[in-house]
Design a protein around this motif. Structure first.
Motif, PDB file in Angstrom:
ATOM      1  N   LYS A   8       0.844  -1.185   0.000  1.00 34.45           N
ATOM      2  CA  LYS A   8       0.000   0.000   0.000  1.00 34.45           C
ATOM      3  C   LYS A   8       0.886   1.244   0.000  1.00 34.45           C
ATOM      4  O   LYS A   8       2.031   1.190   0.411  1.00 34.45           O
ATOM      5  CB  LYS A   8      -0.884  -0.040   1.254  1.00 34.45           C
ATOM      6  N   ARG A 170      -6.246  -1.856   6.476  1.00 37.34           N
ATOM      7  CA  ARG A 170      -6.139  -1.527   5.043  1.00 37.34           C
ATOM      8  C   ARG A 170      -4.858  -2.078   4.439  1.00 37.34           C
ATOM      9  O   ARG A 170      -4.864  -2.605   3.325  1.00 37.34           O
ATOM     10  CB  ARG A 170      -6.216  -0.015   4.845  1.00 37.34           C
ATOM     11  N   ARG A 173      -5.327  -5.809   4.032  1.00 39.62           N
ATOM     12  CA  ARG A 173      -6.200  -6.150   2.893  1.00 39.62           C
ATOM     13  C   ARG A 173      -5.440  -6.022   1.570  1.00 39.62           C
ATOM     14  O   ARG A 173      -5.574  -6.860   0.682  1.00 39.62           O
ATOM     15  CB  ARG A 173      -7.442  -5.254   2.886  1.00 39.62           C
ATOM     16  N   THR A 174      -4.635  -4.970   1.450  1.00 51.04           N
ATOM     17  CA  THR A 174      -3.829  -4.809   0.234  1.00 51.04           C
ATOM     18  C   THR A 174      -2.865  -5.975   0.086  1.00 51.04           C
ATOM     19  O   THR A 174      -2.699  -6.525  -1.007  1.00 51.04           O
ATOM     20  CB  THR A 174      -3.058  -3.472   0.260  1.00 51.04           C
TER      21      THR A 174
END
Length: 197
Positions: A8, A170, A173-174
C-alpha cells in the motif's frame, strides 16, 4: 536474484528498496534498481541530487524507443504491439550510476485520459524477465502502490515479491489482494516485511 517490492502507499517500499540495493552493492553485488512507481522517488532515496535526477529520462517518456521496440505508440488506443521487444541493451544504456547501484526509471502517463502505459509496461516486463543474472547480481523493483501493476504483470519473472505492510486493516487487505494476484501471474515466493510496528 530479482526482487519486487510492493504494498500500500506510504508503507516504506522505496526506503526498503533503496536500502536493500545499497547493502547488496556494498556486499559486492552488481545491482540494477528499477523505479517502477509513477511517483518516482527511488533516485532521491539512493542519494541522487535533484539536479542529477532531472537528467534521468524515464522509459515511459522515451516515446521513440518504446515505439521502436514494441511497434506501438505510447498512449495509442487499440493498437497491436510486440510482446517480446528487444531489451538486452537497455540496462547499460538507460541507467544512471548511484551509490554503486544502476538506477532505471520507468515513468508513467503524464495527463488525464492519456491512455494506459501498456507498451511501456510490456517493455519493462520483458526487461525484468530477460535480465539474465549471474552470481552476485540483483535486480530490485520499486513497484507502484497498490495492486494495479499486478494486472499489467510488470513484476512477473521475479524470484520473490516483498510485500511491505504496516499495522492496520487496510495494509493487510492490500497484502492479501497482492498475494492472490501474485499467484495468478506465477510469483511463487511472497514475503512480508512489517514496517512501523
Amino acid at each position: 536474484m530479482k526482487i519486487a517490492v510492493t504494498g500500500k502507499g506510504g508503507v516504506g517500499k522505496t526506503t526498503l528498496t533503496a536500502t536493500m540495493a545499497m547493502v547488496l552493492a556494498e556486499r559486492g553485488y552488481t545491482v540494477v534498481a528499477v523505479d517502477a512507481d509513477p511517483d518516482a522517488n527511488l533516485a532521491s532515496a539512493l542519494g541522487v541530487s535533484p539536479r542529477e535526477a532531472a537528467g534521468i529520462t524515464p522509459i515511459a517518456d522515451m516515446r521513440d524507443l518504446v515505439t521502436e521496440r514494441t511497434g506501438a505508440q505510447p498512449g495509442a488506443f487499440g493498437s497491436f504491439f510486440r510482446m517480446n521487444p528487444r531489451v538486452d541493451d537497455l540496462p547499460e544504456r538507460l541507467s544512471l550510476p548511484a551509490r554503486g547501484v544502476r538506477l532505471m526509471v520507468m515513468g508513467t502517463v503524464k495527463q488525464g485520459a492519456g491512455g494506459c502505459v501498456c507498451p511501456e509496461s510490456v517493455l519493462l516486463r520483458t526487461l525484468v524477465r530477460h535480465l539474465l543474472l549471474r552470481s552476485q547480481e540483483a535486480v530490485i523493483l520499486d513497484m507502484e502502490a497498490g495492486i494495479e501493476h499486478l494486472g499489467r504483470a510488470t513484476a512477473s519473472g521475479v524470484d520473490v515479491m516483498l510485500v511491505v505492510v504496516e499495522p492496520g486493516a487496510r495494509s493487510a487487505r492490500t497484502a492479501l489482494a497482492i498475494r492472490a494476484l501474485a499467484d495468478d501471474i506465477g510469483i511463487e515466493r511472497l514475503m512480508v516485511v512489517v514496517n512501523k510496528a
